[in-house]
Design an enzyme around this catalytic site. Structure first.
Site, PDB file in Angstrom:
ATOM      1  N   LYS A  33      36.239  11.486  48.346  1.00  0.00           N
ATOM      2  CA  LYS A  33      35.925  12.609  47.442  1.00  0.00           C
ATOM      3  C   LYS A  33      36.232  12.236  45.987  1.00  0.00           C
ATOM      4  CE  LYS A  33      40.479  14.673  48.158  1.00  0.00           C
ATOM      5  NZ  LYS A  33      41.248  15.594  49.000  1.00  0.00           N
ATOM      6  N   ARG A 116      46.088  27.369  51.631  1.00  0.00           N
ATOM      7  CA  ARG A 116      45.159  27.050  50.557  1.00  0.00           C
ATOM      8  C   ARG A 116      43.754  27.402  51.029  1.00  0.00           C
ATOM      9  NH1 ARG A 116      44.428  20.910  48.449  1.00  0.00           N
ATOM     10  NH2 ARG A 116      43.524  20.780  50.530  1.00  0.00           N
ATOM     11  N   TYR A 243      44.854   6.993  14.002  1.00  0.00           N
ATOM     12  CA  TYR A 243      44.922   8.382  13.546  1.00  0.00           C
ATOM     13  C   TYR A 243      46.364   8.761  13.215  1.00  0.00           C
ATOM     14  CZ  TYR A 243      40.120   9.306  14.983  1.00  0.00           C
ATOM     15  OH  TYR A 243      38.756   9.302  15.096  1.00  0.00           O
TER      16      TYR A 243
HETATM   17  C1  LIG Z   1      42.172  14.777  49.868  1.00  0.00           C
HETATM   18  C2  LIG Z   1      42.357  15.124  51.273  1.00  0.00           C
HETATM   19  C3  LIG Z   1      42.879  14.180  52.187  1.00  0.00           C
HETATM   20  C4  LIG Z   1      43.407  12.827  51.774  1.00  0.00           C
HETATM   21  O1  LIG Z   1      44.714  12.930  51.289  1.00  0.00           O
HETATM   22  P1  LIG Z   1      45.545  11.627  50.881  1.00  0.00           P
HETATM   23  O2  LIG Z   1      46.880  12.153  50.539  1.00  0.00           O
HETATM   24  O3  LIG Z   1      44.857  11.027  49.703  1.00  0.00           O
HETATM   25  O4  LIG Z   1      45.520  10.729  52.057  1.00  0.00           O
HETATM   26  C5  LIG Z   1      42.911  14.528  53.532  1.00  0.00           C
HETATM   27  N1  LIG Z   1      42.490  15.740  53.944  1.00  0.00           N
HETATM   28  C6  LIG Z   1      42.010  16.685  53.094  1.00  0.00           C
HETATM   29  C7  LIG Z   1      41.580  17.994  53.639  1.00  0.00           C
HETATM   30  C8  LIG Z   1      41.944  16.400  51.737  1.00  0.00           C
HETATM   31  O5  LIG Z   1      41.487  17.340  50.899  1.00  0.00           O
END
Ligand SMILES: *Cc1c(COP(=O)(O)O)cnc(C)c1O
Length: 334
Positions: A33, A116, A243
């Site tokens: 993602k 969540r 800057y």
């Molecule tokens: C982002 C995510 C993960 C991965 O988590 P990591 O800590 O990067 O391994 C797994 N499951 C869900 C639902 C996520 O949103």
């Protein structure tokens, strides 16, 4: 322009470690993602495919469209379900079941107390009933831990909740449903892994965020950020750079401007507490949108090759440092 280099060797080292933990490469679902946590989703998908990873996780349909052909299945965490043999969709509230198209592969997210997203445990029987009534396809059931990286009882009772979820689903007569609850932290800390897949993100990218009391499995960061020299000048003692002129030369210095800045996703921070680059040189003065100044004449400079160290400097987590890197930065595999 700045460049991101991805180390194939380090990635495959991390995947080997994770396959040892999960028991098989087939059980690793690579979380890609947010442009693969800033690493570059298409490039990462190709490397993972080459190594034999079969499962992926992304945030939406747009990301899935870029990589789906390379995997057996891609789980989409947050988008509207479509009919596609290689895509499954997280269902995070009962309402979504009412609109889901028949035949779409659905994975129920159950809220085991992270609060969540997800269907509450007491609503689960109702959700399963609705799936039966509407003739929907239940492909998976999963949950997410809120404290997998902390040494406390929270992880244990959330895990117990998920075992209860599995029982409810099985008792309702569903067969061939895949179950998954683990992310990187919970996989790395587990002594036994017996679920169908683990959704692994940060560990694959080379960061073990577990504190010291846990077994310290060695992972190697796969991303490094580089910038090219744009120009070089002499800064006389007392002259100031950038800057606000925040940096004043304590002596005559030869400095160069390198082509990376906050426009690329490098944090600007404060010139009073500058980031120290990989080879020990501080950024001089303020970070600009596309440039930084450094006492160096090298043609190419490594900004960082360990996002965890950068995260510590900015009081955040490795995830935020790599995810901030813009998609337009060139990426190459080394
Ligand atoms: C982002 C995510 C993960 C991965 O988590 P990591 O800590 O990067 O391994 C797994 N499951 C869900 C639902 C996520 O949103």
């Amino acid at each position: 322009m700045a460049t991101i280099k991805i180390s194939q060797n380090n990635l495959y080292h991390n995947l080997n470690q994770l396959a040892l933990k999960s028991g098989s490469k087939n059980k690793i679902a690579a979380v890609l993602k947010d442009n693969a946590y800033g690493h570059g989703i298409e490039l990462m998908a190709k490397l993972l495919h080459k190594w034999g990873i079969k499962e992926a996780v992304v945030i939406n349909n747009q990301e899935a469209n870029k990589i789906a052909p390379l995997f057996q299945n891609t789980l989409i965490l947050n988008d509207t379900p479509t009919l596609h043999p290689k895509l499954s969709y997280a269902i995070t509230e009962i309402k979504a079941l009412k609109h889901a198209p028949k035949g779409a592969k659905l994975e129920l997210k159950v809220d085991t107390e992270m609060h969540r997203n997800g269907i509450l445990m007491h609503e689960l029987p109702k959700a399963l009933e609705l799936i039966k009534q509407k003739g929907l396809k239940l492909y998976g059931v999963f949950t997410h831990y809120r404290s997998a990286d902390e040494l406390s009882s929270e992880f244990a009772w959330q895990k117990a909740n998920f075992e209860e979820v599995k029982n409810i689903v099985r008792k309702a007569g569903f067969k061939g449903v895949r179950f998954h609850s683990h992310n990187s932290a919970s996989l790395l800390r587990s002594r036994e892994f017996n679920e169908d897949i683990a959704r692994v993100g940060i560990a694959m990218y080379g960061y073990n965020e577990l504190p010291a009391p846990f077994e310290q499995i060695e992972l190697k960061p796969i991303l490094s950020l580089w910038a090219k020299r744009s120009s070089t000048r002499v800064l006389k003692k007392g002259q100031r750079v950038g800057y606000g002129g925040d940096f004043r030369a304590p002596k005559d210095m030869i400095i160069s401007t390198y082509d990376v800045g906050y426009g690329d996703g490098l944090f600007r921070g404060s010139s009073k507490n500058p980031l120290i680059l990989r080879d020990g040189l501080p950024i001089l003065g303020r970070v600009s949108m596309d440039f930084i100044s450094v006492e160096s004449i090298k043609e190419e400079l490594c900004i960082f090759d360990n996002a965890q160290q950068v995260a510590k400097h900015f009081n955040t987590i490795s995830y935020e440092i790599t995810t901030a890197l813009k998609s337009q930065i060139e990426r190459e595999v080394i």
